[in-house]
Design a protein around this motif. Structure first.
Motif, short mmCIF file in Angstrom:
data_model
loop_
_atom_site.label_atom_id
_atom_site.label_comp_id
_atom_site.label_asym_id
_atom_site.label_seq_id
_atom_site.Cartn_x
_atom_site.Cartn_y
_atom_site.Cartn_z
N GLY A 11 9.46 17.82 -5.49
CA GLY A 11 8.84 16.53 -5.23
C GLY A 11 8.13 15.99 -6.45
O GLY A 11 8.27 16.50 -7.56
N LEU A 12 7.36 14.95 -6.23
CA LEU A 12 6.55 14.33 -7.27
C LEU A 12 5.10 14.71 -7.08
O LEU A 12 4.62 14.77 -5.96
N ARG A 13 4.44 14.93 -8.17
CA ARG A 13 2.98 15.16 -8.13
C ARG A 13 2.36 14.00 -8.90
O ARG A 13 2.66 13.78 -10.08
N LEU A 14 1.53 13.25 -8.23
CA LEU A 14 0.89 12.06 -8.80
C LEU A 14 -0.61 12.32 -8.87
O LEU A 14 -1.25 12.51 -7.84
N ARG A 15 -1.14 12.37 -10.11
CA ARG A 15 -2.56 12.71 -10.26
C ARG A 15 -3.29 11.76 -11.22
O ARG A 15 -3.09 11.83 -12.43
N PRO A 16 -4.14 10.91 -10.66
CA PRO A 16 -5.05 10.17 -11.55
C PRO A 16 -6.16 11.14 -11.97
O PRO A 16 -6.52 12.06 -11.22
N VAL A 29 -3.33 8.66 -15.85
CA VAL A 29 -2.57 9.04 -14.67
C VAL A 29 -1.41 9.91 -15.15
O VAL A 29 -0.78 9.61 -16.17
N GLU A 30 -1.14 10.98 -14.40
CA GLU A 30 -0.01 11.84 -14.72
C GLU A 30 0.91 11.95 -13.51
O GLU A 30 0.45 12.12 -12.39
N VAL A 31 2.21 11.83 -13.77
CA VAL A 31 3.23 12.01 -12.74
C VAL A 31 4.10 13.17 -13.22
O VAL A 31 4.51 13.19 -14.39
N ALA A 32 4.36 14.12 -12.34
CA ALA A 32 5.21 15.26 -12.70
C ALA A 32 6.21 15.52 -11.58
O ALA A 32 5.89 15.36 -10.41
N VAL A 33 7.41 15.92 -11.98
CA VAL A 33 8.42 16.34 -11.03
C VAL A 33 8.31 17.85 -10.93
O VAL A 33 8.29 18.55 -11.95
N VAL A 34 8.22 18.37 -9.72
CA VAL A 34 8.13 19.82 -9.52
C VAL A 34 9.34 20.28 -8.70
O VAL A 34 9.85 19.56 -7.85
N GLY A 35 9.79 21.50 -9.02
CA GLY A 35 10.90 22.08 -8.28
C GLY A 35 12.27 21.68 -8.78
O GLY A 35 13.27 21.96 -8.13
N LEU A 73 5.32 12.33 -16.88
CA LEU A 73 4.96 11.03 -17.42
C LEU A 73 3.44 10.95 -17.41
O LEU A 73 2.82 11.07 -16.36
N ALA A 74 2.84 10.81 -18.58
CA ALA A 74 1.39 10.66 -18.69
C ALA A 74 1.13 9.29 -19.30
O ALA A 74 1.74 8.92 -20.31
N LEU A 75 0.26 8.52 -18.66
CA LEU A 75 0.01 7.19 -19.20
C LEU A 75 -1.45 6.80 -19.08
O LEU A 75 -2.21 7.36 -18.30
N GLU A 76 -1.82 5.84 -19.92
CA GLU A 76 -3.15 5.25 -19.91
C GLU A 76 -3.03 3.87 -19.28
O GLU A 76 -2.06 3.16 -19.54
N TYR A 77 -4.02 3.52 -18.51
CA TYR A 77 -4.02 2.21 -17.85
C TYR A 77 -5.38 1.57 -18.04
O TYR A 77 -6.40 2.18 -17.73
N ASP A 103 -7.19 7.04 -1.60
CA ASP A 103 -7.90 5.84 -2.07
C ASP A 103 -8.49 6.02 -3.45
O ASP A 103 -9.06 7.08 -3.77
N LEU A 104 -8.35 4.97 -4.26
CA LEU A 104 -9.01 4.87 -5.56
C LEU A 104 -9.99 3.71 -5.47
O LEU A 104 -9.60 2.60 -5.10
N ALA A 105 -11.23 3.95 -5.78
CA ALA A 105 -12.25 2.89 -5.74
C ALA A 105 -12.36 2.28 -7.13
O ALA A 105 -12.58 2.98 -8.10
N ILE A 106 -12.20 0.96 -7.20
CA ILE A 106 -12.38 0.24 -8.47
C ILE A 106 -13.66 -0.58 -8.34
O ILE A 106 -13.82 -1.37 -7.41
N SER A 107 -14.57 -0.35 -9.28
CA SER A 107 -15.85 -1.06 -9.25
C SER A 107 -15.87 -2.10 -10.38
O SER A 107 -15.15 -1.98 -11.36
N PRO A 108 -16.74 -3.12 -10.24
CA PRO A 108 -16.83 -4.14 -11.29
C PRO A 108 -17.38 -3.54 -12.58
O PRO A 108 -17.91 -2.44 -12.59
N THR A 109 -17.26 -4.28 -13.67
CA THR A 109 -17.70 -3.78 -14.97
C THR A 109 -19.21 -3.56 -15.02
O THR A 109 -19.67 -2.66 -15.67
N HIS A 110 -19.97 -4.36 -14.33
CA HIS A 110 -21.42 -4.20 -14.31
C HIS A 110 -21.96 -4.84 -13.04
O HIS A 110 -21.32 -5.69 -12.44
N GLU A 111 -23.11 -4.41 -12.67
CA GLU A 111 -23.78 -5.02 -11.52
C GLU A 111 -24.73 -6.10 -12.04
O GLU A 111 -25.51 -5.85 -12.96
N PRO A 112 -24.68 -7.31 -11.48
CA PRO A 112 -25.60 -8.34 -11.95
C PRO A 112 -27.05 -7.99 -11.61
O PRO A 112 -27.30 -7.33 -10.61
N THR A 113 -27.95 -8.43 -12.45
CA THR A 113 -29.36 -8.19 -12.18
C THR A 113 -29.96 -9.45 -11.58
O THR A 113 -29.42 -10.54 -11.72
#
Length: 155
Positions: A11-16, A29-35, A73-77, A103-113
């Motif tokens: 299968g595929l192994r998908l790991r952020p 993020v890395e994607v690897a084929v196993v088996g 496959l290893a990539l930068e995003y 789930d991957l949580a994406i947060s804003p670049t900064h919190e407004p003051t």
């Protein structure tokens, strides 16, 4: 009789690297084929979709038709999706393998003051005054020979 060691299912192994991302940050993020034999060729699509979207419509495509080298496959995003909950999905063409993250949580670049940071203000250094010097008395009440007078005695 010895028991066979369990083998890894194909299968595929998908790991952020992380599960919490920030807009503008670089994530890995890395994607690897196993088996499978690593000499086989594998091509994948990797995309980001909203976790709440049951149709899995891509919001960002991280890789399209990317060839995996030695089954990896290893990539930068650079995170450009807006803040929210997302998932990654990877589709492999040759064998029809599919992998999906939680789930991957994406947060804003900064919190407004609540208040803006004040800008420093310029305050000039006060200039010294040019008042005329005090004149010292010219006559002395001390005897010229330097003897000390007794304060109890009148002169």
């Amino acid at each position: 009789a010895p028991t066979k060691a369990p083998t890894t299912a194909a299968g595929l192994r998908l790991r952020p690297r992380r599960t919490t991302w920030t807009v503008g940050a670089v994530e890995f993020v890395e994607v690897a084929v196993v088996g499978f034999a690593s000499s086989e060729s594998f091509f994948v699509d990797l995309f980001l979709f909203r976790a709440s979207d049951e149709t899995r419509t891509p919001v960002e495509i991280l890789a399209a038709g990317a060839e995996m080298v030695d089954g990896v496959l290893a990539l930068e995003y650079v995170v450009s999706a807006e803040a929210g909950l997302y998932r990654l999905r990877c589709l492999e063409y040759t064998s029809g393998l599919v992998a999906e993250t939680g789930d991957l949580a994406i947060s804003p670049t900064h919190e407004p003051t609540s208040m803006p940071t004040p800008k420093p203000t310029y305050q000039p250094t006060p200039q010294p005054t040019t008042a005329s010097p005090t004149v010292a008395p010219t006559t002395s009440r001390l005897p010229a020979d330097g003897t000390v007078l007794d304060p109890r005695r009148e002169t």
